[in-house]
Design a protein around this motif. Structure first.
Motif, PDB file in Angstrom:
ATOM      1  N   CYS A  21     -14.592   7.787  -3.882  1.00 41.11           N
ATOM      2  CA  CYS A  21     -13.887   7.085  -2.800  1.00 41.11           C
ATOM      3  C   CYS A  21     -13.794   5.587  -3.080  1.00 41.11           C
ATOM      4  N   GLN A  28      -6.133   1.880  -4.850  1.00 41.49           N
ATOM      5  CA  GLN A  28      -5.071   1.786  -3.854  1.00 41.49           C
ATOM      6  C   GLN A  28      -4.861   0.344  -3.396  1.00 41.49           C
ATOM      7  N   ASN A  33      -1.384  -0.355  -1.517  1.00 38.38           N
ATOM      8  CA  ASN A  33      -1.302   0.711  -0.523  1.00 38.38           C
ATOM      9  C   ASN A  33      -2.486   0.522   0.424  1.00 38.38           C
ATOM     10  N   ASN A  36      -3.949   3.546   2.643  1.00 38.29           N
ATOM     11  CA  ASN A  36      -4.786   4.459   1.855  1.00 38.29           C
ATOM     12  C   ASN A  36      -6.112   3.796   1.499  1.00 38.29           C
ATOM     13  N   SER A  37      -6.070   2.523   1.221  1.00 36.74           N
ATOM     14  CA  SER A  37      -7.296   1.793   0.904  1.00 36.74           C
ATOM     15  C   SER A  37      -8.259   1.809   2.092  1.00 36.74           C
ATOM     16  N   ILE A  39      -8.325   4.109   4.444  1.00 31.91           N
ATOM     17  CA  ILE A  39      -8.777   5.494   4.615  1.00 31.91           C
ATOM     18  C   ILE A  39      -9.950   5.782   3.687  1.00 31.91           C
ATOM     19  N   PHE A  40      -9.832   5.406   2.421  1.00 31.88           N
ATOM     20  CA  PHE A  40     -10.921   5.648   1.476  1.00 31.88           C
ATOM     21  C   PHE A  40     -12.141   4.794   1.806  1.00 31.88           C
TER      22      PHE A  40
END
Length: 66
Positions: A21, A28, A33, A36-37, A39-40
């Motif tokens: 992750c 990301q 992005n 997405n960054s 989210i991870f």
């Protein structure tokens, strides 16, 4: 004392997912992005306390065996 093999492999898997992750989060972010960054990054924040819980549970079981 020896740790439980199941807890050991679960802990290894969770810590491996933390590394993955983190890698994806940095990748990301580099490609801009940001959603997405985030989210991870959130997945990383959720997985780390789970790893601590498994570790503390194993330590508690070890103390009870003594």
């Amino acid at each position: 004392m020896k740790p439980s093999k199941a807890n050991f492999f679960i802990l290894c898997a969770v810590l491996f997912l933390n590394i993955v992750c983190t890698h994806f989060m940095v990748q990301q972010y580099f490609f801009e992005n940001y959603v997405n960054s985030l989210i991870f990054g959130a997945m990383n924040i959720v997985l780390f306390p789970f790893a601590l819980y498994i570790y503390k549970k194993e330590r508690k079981q070890e103390r009870e065996r003594l």
